[in-house]
Motif scaffolding. Structure first.
Motif, PDB file in Angstrom:
ATOM      1  N   GLU A 287       7.680   4.595   1.024  1.00  0.00           N
ATOM      2  CA  GLU A 287       6.683   3.541   0.787  1.00  0.00           C
ATOM      3  C   GLU A 287       6.305   2.842   2.090  1.00  0.00           C
ATOM      4  O   GLU A 287       5.147   2.465   2.302  1.00  0.00           O
ATOM      5  CB  GLU A 287       7.241   2.500  -0.199  1.00  0.00           C
ATOM      6  N   ASP A 290       3.505   3.437   4.937  1.00  0.00           N
ATOM      7  CA  ASP A 290       2.224   2.721   4.933  1.00  0.00           C
ATOM      8  C   ASP A 290       2.426   1.438   5.738  1.00  0.00           C
ATOM      9  O   ASP A 290       3.228   0.575   5.380  1.00  0.00           O
ATOM     10  CB  ASP A 290       1.812   2.380   3.502  1.00  0.00           C
ATOM     11  N   GLN A 292       0.714  -1.310   6.280  1.00  0.00           N
ATOM     12  CA  GLN A 292       0.479  -2.614   5.666  1.00  0.00           C
ATOM     13  C   GLN A 292       1.606  -2.983   4.711  1.00  0.00           C
ATOM     14  O   GLN A 292       2.024  -4.152   4.641  1.00  0.00           O
ATOM     15  CB  GLN A 292      -0.871  -2.632   4.931  1.00  0.00           C
ATOM     16  N   ASP A 293       2.109  -1.989   3.975  1.00  0.00           N
ATOM     17  CA  ASP A 293       3.241  -2.243   3.083  1.00  0.00           C
ATOM     18  C   ASP A 293       4.443  -2.729   3.873  1.00  0.00           C
ATOM     19  O   ASP A 293       5.159  -3.646   3.455  1.00  0.00           O
ATOM     20  CB  ASP A 293       3.618  -0.969   2.304  1.00  0.00           C
ATOM     21  N   THR A 296       4.000  -6.417   4.996  1.00  0.00           N
ATOM     22  CA  THR A 296       4.124  -7.315   3.845  1.00  0.00           C
ATOM     23  C   THR A 296       5.573  -7.451   3.408  1.00  0.00           C
ATOM     24  O   THR A 296       6.093  -8.558   3.230  1.00  0.00           O
ATOM     25  CB  THR A 296       3.278  -6.794   2.660  1.00  0.00           C
ATOM     26  N   GLU A 297       6.240  -6.305   3.250  1.00  0.00           N
ATOM     27  CA  GLU A 297       7.621  -6.310   2.756  1.00  0.00           C
ATOM     28  C   GLU A 297       8.585  -6.897   3.785  1.00  0.00           C
ATOM     29  O   GLU A 297       9.561  -7.560   3.422  1.00  0.00           O
ATOM     30  CB  GLU A 297       8.057  -4.889   2.370  1.00  0.00           C
TER      31      GLU A 297
END
Length: 327
Positions: A287, A290, A292-293, A296-297
């Protein structure tokens, strides 16, 4: 509402608020808005100025914050010096390579001039980690809640017991993070911090020369081309001086390349490679391919880590100097 139900609901509220305190419930945005309005600006200004001339600082502050929070919670205990009667966390092997203490002291000195006795060293460490990493983007890339207070205890033994080892397998890593109320997801996301910084040869060279004790073999899970490169840098098991980038492609850039390297079996430490030995962790790695993921995470996991066992309210103190407790 009957008495039993009312009593039950009160119990839930009390229990919930206790949990909130344990995990940073009293931390909040702009904690110093009234007591020291320029606090966060002062931290950012000094940190950005120092990072502009020393690109190794983001990795150092990120690691400092991590090592602080995992030992006695995020209470700046990692900053305390040893005394005649006590060896502090700083003396533990995992902390001997920490750096940036002088910059933290510089920030604290400036804050004490502006707002004496108001801003904690623990908050300075949390903000320095965020601001140093964010310099590359010229904007804050995660939110830091503030309101931490400083602890007065720092023991070498606590550091040895609580800081996850680069030699850990997945089970040990999961257990270490679970003790801090962090999930497997947090473990994988926060491992992404290894996209900046360096590793000393002695923390991974057994993967090159002595993976199976006595067999002089290499770790079969390590990319053979990468292993050959590492052998040119770390020429013996006893080398504890040489350092190599943890992310060979972009060691000074905060990005998600760590996870791309991991999928190529180019994780530097045993603890990095361990993330691919568990299905849930591997799915999370996928995951985070990515970009951007990942950003964010990472911000969410840093917020959770930054709330581990914090001292708030009347607990702890606001140290006048970050390396010694108040007299």
């Amino acid at each position: 509402m009957n008495a039993k139900l009312s009593s039950f609901l009160i119990s839930i509220v009390v229990f919930g608020s206790l949990l909130g305190v344990c995990h940073g419930g009293e931390l909040r945005k702009h904690f110093y808005k009234d007591s020291c309005p320029l606090a966060e600006d002062i931290v950012k200004e000094i940190i950005w100025k120092r990072v502009a001339s020393n690109s190794t600082l983001p990795a150092k502050f990120l690691r400092m914050h991590f090592h602080d929070c995992f030992v006695r919670g995020c209470d700046a205990s990692v900053l305390l010096d040893s005394t005649a009667n006590n060896q502090a966390e700083k003396e533990a092997t995992p902390n001997l390579s920490l750096g940036g203490f002088d910059v933290i002291d510089e920030v604290k000195t400036e804050l004490e001039k502006t707002c004496p006795g108001v801003v904690s060293c623990a908050d300075i460490v949390a903000l320095a980690a965020r601001d140093s990493v964010s310099y590359q983007f010229q904007r804050p890339i995660w939110e830091v809640l503030t309101g931490r207070r400083d602890g007065s205890i720092s023991r070498i033994s606590d550091a040895f017991r609580n800081i996850p080892s680069p030699f850990f397998n997945f089970s040990s890593l999961k257990q270490s993070f679970a003790k801090k109320s962090l999930t497997v997801h947090d473990l994988v996301v926060l491992s992404g911090g290894h996209t900046i910084g360096v590793g000393h040869c002695n923390f991974f060279s057994q993967r090159l020369y002595n993976f199976t004790a006595g067999k002089n073999d290499a770790d079969p899970s390590l990319n053979s081309t990468y292993a050959a490169f590492l052998k040119t840098q770390c020429k013996s098991l006893s080398n504890n001086i040489t350092i190599v980038p943890m992310d060979p492609g972009s060691p000074l850039s905060f990005d998600n390349n760590y996870f791309k390297n991991l999928k190529l079996n180019q994780g530097l430490f045993q603890s990095d490679a361990a993330l691919l030995t568990n299905k849930e962790a591997t799915n999370t790695v996928d995951e985070l391919l990515d970009s951007q993921d990942f950003f964010t995470e990472f911000g969410q996991s840093m917020k959770r880590m930054g709330a581990i066992d914090v001292l708030t309210g009347s607990l702890g103190e606001i140290r006048q100097k970050c390396n010694v407790v108040n007299s």
